[in-house]
Design a protein around this motif. Structure first.
Motif, PDB file in Angstrom:
ATOM      1  N   CYS A  79       0.723  -0.996   0.531  1.00 13.08           N
ATOM      2  CA  CYS A  79      -0.223  -0.386   0.009  1.00 13.08           C
ATOM      3  C   CYS A  79       1.015   1.116  -0.168  1.00 13.08           C
ATOM      4  CB  CYS A  79      -1.421  -0.155   1.632  1.00 13.08           C
ATOM      5  SG  CYS A  79      -2.387   1.176   1.765  1.00 13.08           S
ATOM      6  N   SER A  80       1.010   2.407  -1.234  1.00 16.85           N
ATOM      7  CA  SER A  80       1.145   3.240  -1.031  1.00 16.85           C
ATOM      8  C   SER A  80       1.231   4.682   0.226  1.00 16.85           C
ATOM      9  CB  SER A  80       0.853   4.460  -2.373  1.00 16.85           C
ATOM     10  OG  SER A  80       1.253   3.377  -3.210  1.00 16.85           O
ATOM     11  N   LEU A  81       0.529   4.281   1.243  1.00 21.79           N
ATOM     12  CA  LEU A  81      -0.260   4.583   2.120  1.00 21.79           C
ATOM     13  C   LEU A  81       0.354   4.059   3.971  1.00 21.79           C
ATOM     14  CD1 LEU A  81      -3.234   6.253   1.419  1.00 21.79           C
ATOM     15  CD2 LEU A  81      -1.369   7.680   1.053  1.00 21.79           C
ATOM     16  N   CYS A  82       0.313   2.945   3.766  1.00 21.63           N
ATOM     17  CA  CYS A  82       0.473   2.564   4.930  1.00 21.63           C
ATOM     18  C   CYS A  82       1.448   1.614   4.947  1.00 21.63           C
ATOM     19  CB  CYS A  82      -0.477   1.415   5.394  1.00 21.63           C
ATOM     20  SG  CYS A  82      -0.941   0.151   5.022  1.00 21.63           S
ATOM     21  N   HIS A  83       2.166   1.914   3.194  1.00 18.96           N
ATOM     22  CA  HIS A  83       3.873   1.334   4.088  1.00 18.96           C
ATOM     23  C   HIS A  83       3.633  -0.426   4.331  1.00 18.96           C
ATOM     24  CE1 HIS A  83       6.905   4.270   2.294  1.00 18.96           C
ATOM     25  NE2 HIS A  83       5.660   4.035   1.320  1.00 18.96           N
ATOM     26  N   PHE A  84       2.131  -1.324   4.258  1.00 19.78           N
ATOM     27  CA  PHE A  84       2.323  -2.474   4.578  1.00 19.78           C
ATOM     28  C   PHE A  84       2.272  -3.574   3.408  1.00 19.78           C
ATOM     29  CE2 PHE A  84       1.343  -1.187   8.681  1.00 19.78           C
ATOM     30  CZ  PHE A  84       2.001  -1.510   9.674  1.00 19.78           C
ATOM     31  N   MET A  85       2.582  -4.699   3.367  1.00 25.17           N
ATOM     32  CA  MET A  85       2.172  -5.241   2.279  1.00 25.17           C
ATOM     33  C   MET A  85       1.461  -6.576   3.062  1.00 25.17           C
ATOM     34  SD  MET A  85       5.065  -5.384   0.748  1.00 25.17           S
ATOM     35  CE  MET A  85       5.264  -6.593  -0.974  1.00 25.17           C
ATOM     36  N   ARG A  86       0.211  -6.464   1.611  1.00 19.53           N
ATOM     37  CA  ARG A  86      -0.858  -7.227   1.381  1.00 19.53           C
ATOM     38  C   ARG A  86      -0.967  -7.657   0.285  1.00 19.53           C
ATOM     39  NH1 ARG A  86      -4.982  -3.625   4.064  1.00 19.53           N
ATOM     40  NH2 ARG A  86      -6.125  -6.019   4.494  1.00 19.53           N
ATOM     41  N   ARG A  87      -1.884  -8.867   0.668  1.00 19.06           N
ATOM     42  CA  ARG A  87      -2.340  -9.797  -1.060  1.00 19.06           C
ATOM     43  C   ARG A  87      -2.468  -8.879  -2.278  1.00 19.06           C
ATOM     44  NH1 ARG A  87      -4.438 -13.660   2.880  1.00 19.06           N
ATOM     45  NH2 ARG A  87      -6.457 -12.604   2.805  1.00 19.06           N
ATOM     46  N   PHE A  88      -2.681  -9.810  -3.335  1.00 27.23           N
ATOM     47  CA  PHE A  88      -3.301  -9.061  -4.061  1.00 27.23           C
ATOM     48  C   PHE A  88      -3.903  -8.468  -4.414  1.00 27.23           C
ATOM     49  CE2 PHE A  88      -5.876 -12.705  -5.258  1.00 27.23           C
ATOM     50  CZ  PHE A  88      -5.679 -12.010  -6.384  1.00 27.23           C
ATOM     51  N   ASN A  89      -5.242  -8.833  -3.591  1.00 28.84           N
ATOM     52  CA  ASN A  89      -6.559  -9.036  -4.039  1.00 28.84           C
ATOM     53  C   ASN A  89      -6.917  -8.050  -2.362  1.00 28.84           C
ATOM     54  OD1 ASN A  89      -6.616 -10.443  -2.065  1.00 28.84           O
ATOM     55  ND2 ASN A  89      -8.405 -11.538  -1.957  1.00 28.84           N
ATOM     56  N   GLU A  90      -6.404  -6.933  -1.765  1.00 29.03           N
ATOM     57  CA  GLU A  90      -6.396  -6.300  -0.636  1.00 29.03           C
ATOM     58  C   GLU A  90      -5.851  -4.642  -1.004  1.00 29.03           C
ATOM     59  OE1 GLU A  90      -4.275  -8.416   2.668  1.00 29.03           O
ATOM     60  OE2 GLU A  90      -6.303  -9.584   3.264  1.00 29.03           O
ATOM     61  N   VAL A  91      -5.227  -5.159  -1.835  1.00 32.04           N
ATOM     62  CA  VAL A  91      -4.276  -3.615  -2.365  1.00 32.04           C
ATOM     63  C   VAL A  91      -5.111  -3.849  -4.239  1.00 32.04           C
ATOM     64  CG1 VAL A  91      -2.400  -2.639  -2.703  1.00 32.04           C
ATOM     65  CG2 VAL A  91      -2.655  -3.273  -0.548  1.00 32.04           C
ATOM     66  N   ALA A  92      -5.643  -2.300  -4.071  1.00 35.59           N
ATOM     67  CA  ALA A  92      -5.801  -1.578  -5.207  1.00 35.59           C
ATOM     68  C   ALA A  92      -5.637  -0.869  -6.018  1.00 35.59           C
ATOM     69  CB  ALA A  92      -7.613  -2.210  -5.364  1.00 35.59           C
TER      70      ALA A  92
END
Length: 170
Positions: A79-92
């Protein structure tokens, strides 16, 4: 922020007089713990709003979500805001149209990868696993919050910045 301030903060809504639907939990917001306000339009799930306090003024944007790509199923995305890595369907990928009075500029957009549920604040406040050499928990969370806030304000400013000039032909 009041309901009218949040509704009036959306700089790029089309048409200009359109109504911004606030979330049902708006009156329960703890503003002192909030780094930004993000929510999905209840009647249009691919439309989201992002509002933050920028230099004492409510500033916000309308975001449109692009569909996720299924071929990225095994990948992680940050995520560009929180900088947490997520699965592909949790970041858009969300696109924010730039506000402009000139019709030729209305197609100009800026994209950003954001958590699909717009809950970066809960991740930033989560308790990390601390090692023996890590700073205290309060410092880590404060640093995360400052980073989230700075990146959110930078994105809001970049989209709603001064009117861009249009180059003429010839």
């Amino acid at each position: 922020m009041s309901r009218d301030e949040v509704r009036g903060a959306i700089a790029n809504r089309e048409p200009v007089g359109s109504r911004v639907r606030l979330p049902s939990w708006f009156d329960e917001i703890a503003w002192d713990k909030l780094d930004y306000l993000g929510w999905r339009d209840p009647r249009a799930p691919m439309r989201a709003y992002l509002v933050a306090d920028v230099d004492g003024v409510a500033t916000g944007l309308l975001l449109r979500q692009n569909p996720n790509q299924a071929e990225l199923g095994g990948r992680s995305v940050m995520c560009s805001l929180c900088h947490f890595m997520r699965r592909f369907n949790e970041v858009a990928l969300f696109a924010a149209p730039r506000p402009s009075a000139d019709k030729r500029q209305r197609l100009s957009t800026l994209g950003i990868l954001v958590c699909t549920d717009l809950d970066c604040a809960t991740k930033v406040h989560s308790t990390p696993l601390l090692g023996p050499y890590d700073p205290p928990l309060d410092e880590i969370i404060q640093s995360r919050r400052e980073g989230l806030r700075a990146r959110t304000v930078a994105f809001l400013r970049s989209v709603s910045s001064a009117q861009r000039s249009v180059r003429g032909r010839g």
